[in-house]
Design a protein around this motif. Structure first.
Motif, PDB file in Angstrom:
ATOM      1  N   GLY A  64       0.851  -1.286  -0.122  1.00 61.49           N
ATOM      2  CA  GLY A  64       0.105   0.007  -0.010  1.00 61.49           C
ATOM      3  C   GLY A  64       0.820   1.098   0.086  1.00 61.49           C
ATOM      4  N   TYR A  65       1.396   1.612  -1.133  1.00 62.28           N
ATOM      5  CA  TYR A  65       2.243   2.721  -1.268  1.00 62.28           C
ATOM      6  C   TYR A  65       1.500   4.123  -0.915  1.00 62.28           C
ATOM      7  CZ  TYR A  65       5.522  -0.450  -3.720  1.00 62.28           C
ATOM      8  OH  TYR A  65       6.456  -1.421  -4.189  1.00 62.28           O
ATOM      9  N   GLN A  66       2.399   4.977  -0.343  1.00 63.63           N
ATOM     10  CA  GLN A  66       1.732   6.378  -0.300  1.00 63.63           C
ATOM     11  C   GLN A  66       2.688   7.574  -0.153  1.00 63.63           C
ATOM     12  OE1 GLN A  66       1.088   6.671   4.193  1.00 63.63           O
ATOM     13  NE2 GLN A  66      -0.200   8.157   4.014  1.00 63.63           N
ATOM     14  N   LEU A  67       2.045   8.550  -0.698  1.00 58.89           N
ATOM     15  CA  LEU A  67       2.829  10.031  -1.032  1.00 58.89           C
ATOM     16  C   LEU A  67       2.432  10.895   0.015  1.00 58.89           C
ATOM     17  CD1 LEU A  67       4.362  11.922  -2.774  1.00 58.89           C
ATOM     18  CD2 LEU A  67       2.050  12.327  -4.007  1.00 58.89           C
ATOM     19  N   THR A  68       3.861  11.159   0.667  1.00 59.93           N
ATOM     20  CA  THR A  68       3.259  12.232   1.585  1.00 59.93           C
ATOM     21  C   THR A  68       3.989  13.631   1.355  1.00 59.93           C
ATOM     22  OG1 THR A  68       3.248  10.600   3.369  1.00 59.93           O
ATOM     23  CG2 THR A  68       3.700  13.084   4.207  1.00 59.93           C
ATOM     24  N   PHE A  69       3.428  14.925   1.525  1.00 58.47           N
ATOM     25  CA  PHE A  69       4.058  16.136   1.314  1.00 58.47           C
ATOM     26  C   PHE A  69       3.513  17.001   2.056  1.00 58.47           C
ATOM     27  CE2 PHE A  69       0.821  15.908  -1.746  1.00 58.47           C
ATOM     28  CZ  PHE A  69       0.108  17.240  -1.925  1.00 58.47           C
ATOM     29  N   TRP A  70       4.088  18.450   2.300  1.00 55.39           N
ATOM     30  CA  TRP A  70       3.332  19.154   3.123  1.00 55.39           C
ATOM     31  C   TRP A  70       3.339  20.494   2.194  1.00 55.39           C
ATOM     32  CZ3 TRP A  70       2.989  18.790   8.481  1.00 55.39           C
ATOM     33  CH2 TRP A  70       3.580  17.833   8.866  1.00 55.39           C
ATOM     34  N   TYR A  71       2.280  21.216   2.727  1.00 58.06           N
ATOM     35  CA  TYR A  71       2.051  22.398   1.507  1.00 58.06           C
ATOM     36  C   TYR A  71       1.516  23.563   2.685  1.00 58.06           C
ATOM     37  CZ  TYR A  71      -2.825  21.089   2.588  1.00 58.06           C
ATOM     38  OH  TYR A  71      -4.075  20.479   3.180  1.00 58.06           O
ATOM     39  N   HIS A  72       1.868  24.824   2.046  1.00 58.19           N
ATOM     40  CA  HIS A  72       1.526  26.317   2.628  1.00 58.19           C
ATOM     41  C   HIS A  72       0.901  26.961   1.495  1.00 58.19           C
ATOM     42  CE1 HIS A  72       1.688  29.718   4.577  1.00 58.19           C
ATOM     43  NE2 HIS A  72       2.015  29.270   5.535  1.00 58.19           N
ATOM     44  N   MET A  73      -0.649  27.415   1.626  1.00 58.47           N
ATOM     45  CA  MET A  73      -1.210  28.163   0.586  1.00 58.47           C
ATOM     46  C   MET A  73      -1.828  29.183   1.145  1.00 58.47           C
ATOM     47  SD  MET A  73      -3.014  24.609  -1.194  1.00 58.47           S
ATOM     48  CE  MET A  73      -3.935  25.594  -2.616  1.00 58.47           C
ATOM     49  N   TYR A  74      -0.937  30.497   1.283  1.00 58.52           N
ATOM     50  CA  TYR A  74      -1.160  31.487   2.011  1.00 58.52           C
ATOM     51  C   TYR A  74      -1.433  32.864   0.994  1.00 58.52           C
ATOM     52  CZ  TYR A  74      -0.810  35.976   4.518  1.00 58.52           C
ATOM     53  OH  TYR A  74      -1.093  37.296   5.016  1.00 58.52           O
ATOM     54  N   GLY A  75      -2.364  33.258   0.662  1.00 57.76           N
ATOM     55  CA  GLY A  75      -2.536  34.377  -0.278  1.00 57.76           C
ATOM     56  C   GLY A  75      -4.005  34.453  -0.538  1.00 57.76           C
ATOM     57  N   SER A  76      -4.737  35.773  -0.639  1.00 63.14           N
ATOM     58  CA  SER A  76      -6.087  35.908  -0.568  1.00 63.14           C
ATOM     59  C   SER A  76      -6.380  35.752  -1.867  1.00 63.14           C
ATOM     60  CB  SER A  76      -6.338  37.511  -0.264  1.00 63.14           C
ATOM     61  OG  SER A  76      -5.491  38.261  -1.175  1.00 63.14           O
ATOM     62  N   ASN A  77      -5.832  35.718  -3.167  1.00 64.24           N
ATOM     63  CA  ASN A  77      -6.145  35.001  -4.617  1.00 64.24           C
ATOM     64  C   ASN A  77      -5.431  33.640  -5.054  1.00 64.24           C
ATOM     65  OD1 ASN A  77      -7.841  37.205  -5.087  1.00 64.24           O
ATOM     66  ND2 ASN A  77      -5.872  38.590  -4.852  1.00 64.24           N
ATOM     67  N   MET A  78      -5.391  32.779  -3.912  1.00 62.95           N
ATOM     68  CA  MET A  78      -4.694  31.543  -3.924  1.00 62.95           C
ATOM     69  C   MET A  78      -5.353  30.681  -5.299  1.00 62.95           C
ATOM     70  SD  MET A  78      -2.343  29.466  -3.231  1.00 62.95           S
ATOM     71  CE  MET A  78      -1.588  30.653  -2.033  1.00 62.95           C
ATOM     72  N   GLY A  79      -4.586  29.979  -6.087  1.00 61.89           N
ATOM     73  CA  GLY A  79      -5.235  29.261  -7.052  1.00 61.89           C
ATOM     74  C   GLY A  79      -5.445  27.891  -6.536  1.00 61.89           C
ATOM     75  N   THR A  80      -4.867  26.843  -7.523  1.00 58.62           N
ATOM     76  CA  THR A  80      -5.162  25.469  -7.144  1.00 58.62           C
ATOM     77  C   THR A  80      -3.935  24.724  -7.382  1.00 58.62           C
ATOM     78  OG1 THR A  80      -7.557  25.650  -8.079  1.00 58.62           O
ATOM     79  CG2 THR A  80      -6.530  23.340  -8.066  1.00 58.62           C
ATOM     80  N   LEU A  81      -3.917  23.735  -6.383  1.00 59.97           N
ATOM     81  CA  LEU A  81      -2.674  22.864  -6.271  1.00 59.97           C
ATOM     82  C   LEU A  81      -3.319  21.547  -6.564  1.00 59.97           C
ATOM     83  CD1 LEU A  81       0.300  22.324  -5.893  1.00 59.97           C
ATOM     84  CD2 LEU A  81      -0.102  22.245  -3.333  1.00 59.97           C
ATOM     85  N   GLU A  82      -2.810  20.757  -7.387  1.00 62.43           N
ATOM     86  CA  GLU A  82      -3.150  19.279  -7.980  1.00 62.43           C
ATOM     87  C   GLU A  82      -1.964  18.361  -7.960  1.00 62.43           C
ATOM     88  OE1 GLU A  82      -5.902  19.224 -11.296  1.00 62.43           O
ATOM     89  OE2 GLU A  82      -4.706  20.844 -11.798  1.00 62.43           O
ATOM     90  N   VAL A  83      -2.414  17.064  -7.614  1.00 65.97           N
ATOM     91  CA  VAL A  83      -1.139  16.050  -7.606  1.00 65.97           C
ATOM     92  C   VAL A  83      -1.733  15.114  -8.779  1.00 65.97           C
ATOM     93  CG1 VAL A  83       0.023  14.347  -6.583  1.00 65.97           C
ATOM     94  CG2 VAL A  83      -0.366  16.565  -5.334  1.00 65.97           C
ATOM     95  N   LEU A  84      -0.819  14.693  -9.785  1.00 66.99           N
ATOM     96  CA  LEU A  84      -1.054  13.816 -10.726  1.00 66.99           C
ATOM     97  C   LEU A  84       0.035  12.748 -10.505  1.00 66.99           C
ATOM     98  CD1 LEU A  84      -1.507  16.989 -12.013  1.00 66.99           C
ATOM     99  CD2 LEU A  84      -2.757  15.539 -13.723  1.00 66.99           C
ATOM    100  N   VAL A  85      -0.464  11.381 -10.874  1.00 61.81           N
ATOM    101  CA  VAL A  85       0.295  10.346 -10.998  1.00 61.81           C
ATOM    102  C   VAL A  85       0.264   9.699 -12.448  1.00 61.81           C
ATOM    103  CG1 VAL A  85       0.961   8.252  -9.986  1.00 61.81           C
ATOM    104  CG2 VAL A  85       0.155   9.934  -8.696  1.00 61.81           C
ATOM    105  N   ASP A  86       1.565   9.606 -13.062  1.00 59.01           N
ATOM    106  CA  ASP A  86       1.522   8.998 -14.345  1.00 59.01           C
ATOM    107  C   ASP A  86       2.268   7.782 -14.475  1.00 59.01           C
ATOM    108  OD1 ASP A  86       1.556   8.292 -17.301  1.00 59.01           O
ATOM    109  OD2 ASP A  86       2.327  10.606 -17.835  1.00 59.01           O
ATOM    110  N   ASN A  87       1.643   6.533 -14.719  1.00 56.69           N
ATOM    111  CA  ASN A  87       2.412   5.417 -14.984  1.00 56.69           C
ATOM    112  C   ASN A  87       2.363   4.830 -16.502  1.00 56.69           C
ATOM    113  OD1 ASN A  87      -0.098   4.832 -15.732  1.00 56.69           O
ATOM    114  ND2 ASN A  87      -0.657   3.088 -14.273  1.00 56.69           N
ATOM    115  N   GLY A  88       2.558   6.021 -17.339  1.00 57.11           N
ATOM    116  CA  GLY A  88       2.649   5.740 -18.546  1.00 57.11           C
ATOM    117  C   GLY A  88       1.577   5.681 -19.584  1.00 57.11           C
ATOM    118  N   ALA A  89       0.269   5.790 -18.902  1.00 55.73           N
ATOM    119  CA  ALA A  89      -0.870   5.967 -19.383  1.00 55.73           C
ATOM    120  C   ALA A  89      -1.418   7.173 -19.443  1.00 55.73           C
ATOM    121  CB  ALA A  89      -1.817   4.964 -19.007  1.00 55.73           C
TER     122      ALA A  89
END
Length: 185
Positions: free
Chosen positions: A108-133
């Motif tokens: 059961g693999y897991q991805l862990t990361f830390w994020y900080h999203m401070y700003g009144s006009n913050m956009g979007t943060l996405e995570v994508l995984v590509d296995n070749g497909a």
């Protein structure tokens, strides 16, 4: 008219897990394109200081009322962030890991990361995984998550069990909000 973007690719082996990246050897976008250095095997698109892009820094980002005071560990380490003072609303910046082998289909693999999203006009943060497909979005978060530079970073823990047995890359995609007041780290 034509527009060009740059992607830098370095030849690398496939990394085994556990795989940990501190970005301690990075200095993306702190000065000019000629001086950008980055940890081997990571790809950034675009790789320029004249557009919305991923950069590396220590301490506080250069934009007013955005970003963290420092990294999530001691406050003195290196972290990546998007700089929203360049670019336009809806601009996209991506940073992609090297190939990572998730060899055992029973783990059961897991991805862990830390994020900080401070700003009144913050956009979007996405995570994508590509296995070749093609990249599969596994996480997305929009809008301001912290209310001050000094607020704690938040931890994301994402399940990668759907990719067990595959070799993958992980991409963090930042989409710029409506103004410069929206750096994310």
């Amino acid at each position: 008219s034509f527009a060009l973007s740059q992607t830098v690719t370095t030849p690398c082996d496939i990394y085994a897990v556990p795989f940990i990246e501190t970005f301690s050897g990075s200095s993306w976008g702190q000065t000019t394109f000629a001086n950008i250095t980055f940890d081997p095997c990571w790809n950034a698109n675009p790789l320029t200081t004249s557009a919305f892009s991923w950069r590396a820094d220590q301490g506080t980002t250069t934009s007013f009322a955005t970003g963290p005071n420092g990294d999530h560990t001691t406050g003195l380490g290196t972290y990546l962030y998007t700089e929203a003072s360049s670019g336009f609303q809806g601009a996209v910046a991506e940073i992609t890991s090297p190939l990572i082998a998730l060899d055992d289909p029973s783990v059961g693999y897991q991805l862990t990361f830390w994020y900080h999203m401070y700003g009144s006009n913050m956009g979007t943060l996405e995570v994508l995984v590509d296995n070749g497909a093609g990249g599969t979005a596994i996480w997305s978060l929009s809008g301001q998550q912290q209310t001050a530079n000094g607020d704690d970073w938040l931890e994301a823990q994402l399940d990668l069990s759907a990719f067990a047995g595959d070799t993958v890359t992980v991409t963090w995609r930042g989409t710029r909000g409506s103004s410069f007041n929206g750096d994310m780290a």
